[in-house]
Design a protein around this motif. Structure first.
Motif, PDB file in Angstrom:
ATOM      1  N   THR A 201       0.812  -1.213   0.000  1.00 11.60           N
ATOM      2  CA  THR A 201       0.000   0.000   0.000  1.00 11.60           C
ATOM      3  C   THR A 201       0.847   1.266   0.000  1.00 11.60           C
ATOM      4  OG1 THR A 201      -0.399  -0.684   2.289  1.00 11.60           O
ATOM      5  CG2 THR A 201      -2.286  -0.599   0.851  1.00 11.60           C
ATOM      6  N   ALA A 202       2.078   1.182   0.530  1.00 10.04           N
ATOM      7  CA  ALA A 202       2.928   2.376   0.566  1.00 10.04           C
ATOM      8  C   ALA A 202       4.400   1.987   0.619  1.00 10.04           C
ATOM      9  CB  ALA A 202       2.569   3.262   1.764  1.00 10.04           C
ATOM     10  N   VAL A 203       5.215   2.946   0.253  1.00 11.61           N
ATOM     11  CA  VAL A 203       6.664   2.795   0.248  1.00 11.61           C
ATOM     12  C   VAL A 203       7.236   3.816   1.208  1.00 11.61           C
ATOM     13  CG1 VAL A 203       8.732   3.027  -1.173  1.00 11.61           C
ATOM     14  CG2 VAL A 203       6.621   2.154  -2.176  1.00 11.61           C
ATOM     15  N   LYS A 204       8.117   3.372   2.112  1.00 11.26           N
ATOM     16  CA  LYS A 204       8.731   4.292   3.057  1.00 11.26           C
ATOM     17  C   LYS A 204      10.193   4.469   2.662  1.00 11.26           C
ATOM     18  CE  LYS A 204       8.002   4.954   7.896  1.00 11.26           C
ATOM     19  NZ  LYS A 204       7.755   4.259   9.168  1.00 11.26           N
ATOM     20  N   VAL A 205      10.492   5.645   2.168  1.00  6.28           N
ATOM     21  CA  VAL A 205      11.854   5.953   1.716  1.00  6.28           C
ATOM     22  C   VAL A 205      12.784   6.000   2.928  1.00  6.28           C
ATOM     23  CG1 VAL A 205      13.296   7.671   0.579  1.00  6.28           C
ATOM     24  CG2 VAL A 205      10.951   7.289  -0.210  1.00  6.28           C
ATOM     25  N   ASP A 206      13.918   5.360   2.834  1.00  7.78           N
ATOM     26  CA  ASP A 206      14.832   5.288   3.973  1.00  7.78           C
ATOM     27  C   ASP A 206      15.293   6.670   4.415  1.00  7.78           C
ATOM     28  OD1 ASP A 206      16.362   3.442   5.767  1.00  7.78           O
ATOM     29  OD2 ASP A 206      17.999   4.680   4.988  1.00  7.78           O
ATOM     30  N   LYS A 207      15.477   6.831   5.729  1.00  8.05           N
ATOM     31  CA  LYS A 207      15.822   8.146   6.274  1.00  8.05           C
ATOM     32  C   LYS A 207      17.179   8.645   5.805  1.00  8.05           C
ATOM     33  CE  LYS A 207      17.085   6.269  10.840  1.00  8.05           C
ATOM     34  NZ  LYS A 207      16.485   4.929  10.658  1.00  8.05           N
ATOM     35  N   SER A 208      18.065   7.737   5.383  1.00 10.32           N
ATOM     36  CA  SER A 208      19.394   8.187   4.943  1.00 10.32           C
ATOM     37  C   SER A 208      19.292   9.158   3.760  1.00 10.32           C
ATOM     38  CB  SER A 208      20.267   6.983   4.587  1.00 10.32           C
ATOM     39  OG  SER A 208      19.683   6.245   3.547  1.00 10.32           O
ATOM     40  N   PHE A 209      18.302   8.968   2.892  1.00  9.70           N
ATOM     41  CA  PHE A 209      18.148   9.870   1.736  1.00  9.70           C
ATOM     42  C   PHE A 209      17.671  11.252   2.170  1.00  9.70           C
ATOM     43  CE2 PHE A 209      17.513   5.561   0.099  1.00  9.70           C
ATOM     44  CZ  PHE A 209      18.520   5.527  -0.838  1.00  9.70           C
ATOM     45  N   VAL A 210      16.772  11.244   3.175  1.00  7.19           N
ATOM     46  CA  VAL A 210      16.255  12.517   3.672  1.00  7.19           C
ATOM     47  C   VAL A 210      17.352  13.269   4.421  1.00  7.19           C
ATOM     48  CG1 VAL A 210      14.562  13.579   5.219  1.00  7.19           C
ATOM     49  CG2 VAL A 210      13.920  11.585   3.841  1.00  7.19           C
ATOM     50  N   LEU A 211      18.076  12.530   5.256  1.00 10.80           N
ATOM     51  CA  LEU A 211      19.112  13.160   6.076  1.00 10.80           C
ATOM     52  C   LEU A 211      20.261  13.684   5.219  1.00 10.80           C
ATOM     53  CD1 LEU A 211      19.027  10.622   9.051  1.00 10.80           C
ATOM     54  CD2 LEU A 211      18.384  13.034   9.151  1.00 10.80           C
ATOM     55  N   ALA A 212      20.630  12.947   4.181  1.00  9.73           N
ATOM     56  CA  ALA A 212      21.710  13.392   3.295  1.00  9.73           C
ATOM     57  C   ALA A 212      21.267  14.654   2.552  1.00  9.73           C
ATOM     58  CB  ALA A 212      22.097  12.295   2.315  1.00  9.73           C
TER      59      ALA A 212
END
Ligand code: C2E
Ligand code: CA
Ligand code: CA
Ligand code: CA
Length: 281
Positions: A201-212
């Motif tokens: 139902t959904a995809v959770k993008v890993d936090k490493s991409f957001v933090l970078a």
């Protein structure tokens, strides 16, 4: 002073022994953890990028080991997976999370159900013969509607050899009305086409991409949004620590946001005092 090669070897051996001892101690203590009140759950809000309202709370496990104090799940979950204890611990998490979520109040704005609860699930649990039945039972005992439960699985489900078994379980969960999200997306080596093959139902993008937050990472998030849209999946981003990150992610079309900017994991979930925006270093 220079140390001899032999001295260094002895030192390295000692360090390895200490790690080994710690590992064994923790594994031993974990055996009783579901019964001795040393495990607790904290809940972190996942908010709508449009309205800012909490859509769900993710249940995160905390362990205060009697002998060794608080131990991070980053350390003890892999241990529990190696020793097979993850199934008993995961069962405890699932039943606790459902019970707690069943007491959360409805949104004061008319017509909205209380937030969902998202539960991290190990591949080992998913591969149990009766996992879907275990989930249905936990829901039933707590009186929680299936639509209010999210099962988070990591990308590793895509690479499991027994793909038929994984698919059958995920399908059974979806047919009961439970949501299935793929967690830490982008960190494994799975291909994007997997998103179409699995009943998600959904995809959770890993936090490493957001933090970078660099151009390459944003490109990964943008690409994930495009593909996910094609397949009718929502996109969630975690590790959102600043208002700037939140705005950038919303502009990329991310549907839901999670991170310290919106709230730290805390006992009680929506029952806890309203999250004060955390800006201290
Ligand atoms: P996860 O599922 O990716 O959970 C998100 C982790 O990111 C949590 O760490 C959360 O506290 C942290 N986090 C949240 N917001 C931010 C932020 O803005 N910035 C940063 N830097 N970090 C943020 P936590 O609670 O230490 O959990 C670590 C991992 O342990 C989880 O990663 C999950 O893989 C595992 N885990 C936790 N509870 C369970 C459980 O009940 N079952 C299983 N199988 N795994 C669990
Ligand atoms: Ca998770
Ligand atoms: Ca994650
Ligand atoms: Ca993780």
């Amino acid at each position: 002073a220079k140390r001899s090669g032999r001295g260094r070897t002895v030192e390295a051996t000692l360090t390895l022994q200490m790690l080994h001892t710690r590992r064994n101690c923790l594994m031993e203590a974990l055996r009783t953890a579901t019964r001795d009140d040393s495990l607790t759950l904290v809940f972190q809000p996942i908010v709508s990028a449009r309205s800012g309202r909490p859509e769900a709370y993710e249940a995160l496990l905390r362990w205060r080991c009697a002998g060794m104090g608080p131990i991070s799940p980053v350390e003890f979950i892999p241990l529990a997976e190696d020793s097979g204890q993850i199934c008993a611990i995961g069962h405890w998490v699932l039943t606790q999370a459902c019970q707690q979520a069943s007491r959360w109040p409805a949104d004061p704005d008319a017509g909205r159900p209380p937030p969902k609860v998202a539960v991290n699930t190990s591949l080992k649990q998913l591969l149990q013969a009766d996992f879907a039945a275990e989930v249905r039972q936990a829901l039933q005992q707590a009186g929680l509607p299936p639509q209010r439960l999210v099962i988070e699985v990591t990308e590793s489900v895509f690479n499991e050899g027994d793909i038929d078994r994984v698919l059958a379980t995920l399908l059974a969960l979806r047919q009961s009305g439970v949501e299935v999200h793929v967690d830490d997306f982008g960190t494994g080596y799975s291909s994007l086409s997997r998103l179409r093959e699995f009943p998600l139902t959904a995809v959770k993008v890993d936090k490493s991409f957001v933090l970078a937050g660099d151009e390459r990472s944003l490109a990964v998030i943008e690409g994930t949004v495009l593909i996910a849209r094609r397949f009718g999946l929502r996109v969630i981003a975690e590790g959102v620590e600043t208002a700037e990150q939140a705005a950038a992610l919303a502009a990329l079309g991310v549907d839901e946001l999670q991170g310290y900017h919106f709230g730290r994991p805390a006992p009680g979930g929506p029952l806890a005092a309203p999250a004060v925006s955390v800006s201290a270093p």
